[in-house]
Design a protein around this motif. Structure first.
Motif, PDB file in Angstrom:
ATOM      1  N   ALA A 153       0.830  -1.208   0.000  1.00 13.05           N
ATOM      2  CA  ALA A 153       0.000   0.000   0.000  1.00 13.05           C
ATOM      3  C   ALA A 153       0.860   1.251   0.000  1.00 13.05           C
ATOM      4  O   ALA A 153       0.542   2.239  -0.683  1.00 13.05           O
ATOM      5  N   ALA A 154       1.955   1.246   0.760  1.00 13.43           N
ATOM      6  CA  ALA A 154       2.850   2.402   0.765  1.00 13.43           C
ATOM      7  C   ALA A 154       3.495   2.578  -0.598  1.00 13.43           C
ATOM      8  O   ALA A 154       3.610   3.707  -1.109  1.00 13.43           O
ATOM      9  N   ALA A 155       3.916   1.465  -1.213  1.00  7.53           N
ATOM     10  CA  ALA A 155       4.490   1.545  -2.560  1.00  7.53           C
ATOM     11  C   ALA A 155       3.448   2.026  -3.557  1.00  7.53           C
ATOM     12  O   ALA A 155       3.759   2.809  -4.472  1.00  7.53           O
ATOM     13  N   TYR A 156       2.214   1.572  -3.397  1.00  4.21           N
ATOM     14  CA  TYR A 156       1.122   1.973  -4.288  1.00  4.21           C
ATOM     15  C   TYR A 156       0.925   3.485  -4.241  1.00  4.21           C
ATOM     16  O   TYR A 156       0.832   4.153  -5.289  1.00  4.21           O
ATOM     17  N   GLU A 157       0.895   4.051  -3.035  1.00  2.00           N
ATOM     18  CA  GLU A 157       0.697   5.502  -2.913  1.00  2.00           C
ATOM     19  C   GLU A 157       1.848   6.278  -3.551  1.00  2.00           C
ATOM     20  O   GLU A 157       1.637   7.267  -4.245  1.00  2.00           O
TER      21      GLU A 157
END
Length: 530
Positions: A153-157
């Motif tokens: 999720a952090a990479a996605y953002e």
């Protein structure tokens, strides 16, 4: 023990943003981990306890701060996630003490569905990360999945913010701190790529920013609570200026100075040590700065490891391998290079590199500031020259050191996220094929990290040739008598240390030096920090 007058500030509860609101926590011991609070009083059991020492990643959460406070000034990391005025960093909840969340926002796997609007599809309400893990069969027993979901999720953002799509190698780097024992990484990496193909759902940062701005108006944290396990009162203070930090340390020199908690957290979880008084430097924005000036690069003691390594690798690309193999992203986001240096472990990865760069440490005690070469900091096994009431304020690297050929080599049983059997930092300066200067620093070879004086003497002033390397390898056996332990035997350590001298020569020899692609696995495919 009575609390000194200077530390008897007005105490208040720990305040941070969680699950859509500012929460206040009082009455729990300061050494309570974020994970214990989540799975206990908060009743948020999606975050799992695996190893409880920051290795497996099952407890990975995201901590958000206002951008500019969480990041090292002047050196934004290539892997920092800055979205809508927020800096997002994955951390291991199991080794973070709850008071370190004060003034921040905590996002867990329970928040992912709240982030997303309801998309069309067979699983309404799922975040793209979750939906992709379902579609790609990225979960089997499911125990590790929440940690993978939060890292992804952090990479996605970050990639959505920058309009980029990560390669599989970049995703593998993001997940190097997440361990899966049953599914394997192929379907998880598939999910990491698939999530960018689904309808986008981004984090709504406005409520978090508003809440964090309100929290910023709170006074510095001074917190205390009874610990039923010890029967005593434990204290935690987080000054917001260097002067206030120095005053707190001088007033209570026996207190433990806490940086990123990536090592001290283990003292509580694994060694059951009592820490009655903690002074946290993570709230001092000035200590997060990384800047050039007066001929030096200054790395503040509270600058995250990720930012500090990024600053070094930006100036010496050959250090990228060591950077990306130093623990994992959650550890590098929470831990600090100042803490890694102050810790003084003989197998620490930063000190050998910094010694090769002629680094020094700035030590503060009250109003006094002194600068000590890193080579003079370590006195014996886990003993250093830091005085009572003194703390590391910064690491200072002369800019001239970046003009040399610098290399960093890490040897460990596992490639990613593993403790070194040995680590070497090397720097060499040539003049018409003759060695003008050389620095050879090793960790894992003695009771402290130190330079190889006899090997350096055997090289300095000599032609940079294979014959010189052979002489230096023999001298290295006089510099070190390494121990045998679970990570490596004495003979193996010495042989590898000698072999690394050979590698240094192959990469820096005057004629036909080996290019990076011949020695680094990270050159086999596009990479995040390339």
């Amino acid at each position: 023990m009575p609390c000194p007058v200077t530390l008897r500030m007005n105490t208040r509860p720990i305040r941070f943003f969680h699950r859509g609101a500012i929460v206040e926590v009082d009455g729990v011991p300061p050494t309570t981990s974020v994970l214990a609070w989540l799975r206990g009083p908060a009743r948020c059991t999606g975050t799992k306890e695996g190893c409880n020492e920051g290795d497996c990643g099952a407890c990975t959460v995201v901590v958000a701060e206002l951008a500019g406070r969480a990041d090292a000034v002047g050196t934004p990391s290539a892997r920092a996630t800055v979205v809508g005025g927020l800096s997002l960093r994955t951390v291991n909840a199991c080794i973070q003490f709850l008071p370190t969340l004060d003034g921040k926002a905590l996002l867990t796997v329970e928040d992912l569905q709240g982030i997303a609007a309801v998309p069309a599809g067979p699983a309404p309400g799922l975040h793209p990360v979750q939906q992709a893990l379902v579609e790609c069969h990225g979960s089997q027993c499911g125990f590790c999945t929440p940690g993978f979901a939060m890292s992804l999720a952090a990479a996605y953002e970050r990639h959505c913010e920058h309009g980029t799509t990560p390669t599989r190698q970049q995703l593998a780097d993001e997940l190097s701190g997440n361990l899966c024992r049953c599914t394997g990484y192929r379907p998880i990496l598939d999910a990491g790529q698939r999530m960018f193909e689904l309808p986008p759902h981004r984090l709504d940062t406005a409520p978090l920013v508003a809440a964090l701005r309100r929290l910023a108006a709170d006074p510095p944290l001074a917190y205390e609570a009874h610990n039923p396990a010890t029967g005593g009162i434990e204290r935690f203070v987080a000054p917001r200026s260097v002067d206030a930090l120095a005053a707190a340390c001088a007033a209570e020199p026996q207190a433990r100075v806490l940086a990123g908690s990536t090592d001290v957290g283990l003292w509580v979880n694994k060694q059951l040590r009592e820490l009655p008084s903690l002074i946290h430097l993570g709230a001092v924005d000035e200590l997060k700065r990384i800047a050039e000036g007066d001929g030096v690069l200054t790395i503040g003691a509270a600058a995250p490891l990720e930012d500090a390594w990024a600053a070094l690798a930006a100036r010496v690309p050959a250090l990228t391998d060591v950077w990306l193999r130093f623990a994992s992203p959650p550890i590098r986001h929470a831990g600090t290079m100042g803490g890694n240096v102050a810790n003084g472990s003989p197998i620490g990865d930063a000190p050998p590199i910094l010694m090769a760069l002629d680094a020094a440490v700035e030590l503060r005690r009250g109003e006094r500031l002194r600068r000590l070469p890193l080579t003079g900091l370590y006195l014996d096994y886990m003993k250093n020259a830091i005085e009572e009431g003194e703390f590391v304020q910064a690491i200072v690297v002369p800019l001239a050191a970046f003009g040399r050929q610098v290399r960093g080599y890490k040897i460990s049983k596992r490639f990613d996220c593993d403790i070194s059997a040995l680590c070497a930092g090397m720097a060499i300066e040539l003049d018409a094929g003759v060695v003008r200067s050389v620095r050879l620093a090793y960790g894992g070879m003695a009771a402290t990290v130190r330079r190889a004086a006899e090997a350096e003497a055997a090289i300095t002033g000599q032609p940079w040739s294979e014959a010189t390397v052979r002489t230096a390898q023999q001298a290295l056996a006089r510099d070190f008598t390494p121990l045998t332990d679970m990570r490596a035997s004495s003979a193996y350590r010495l042989q590898v240390a000698q072999n690394l001298l050979q590698r240094l020569w192959l990469e820096t020899r005057p004629e036909n030096p080996l290019p990076p692609a011949a020695t680094s696995v990270f050159h086999l495919m596009p990479h995040a920090a390339a």
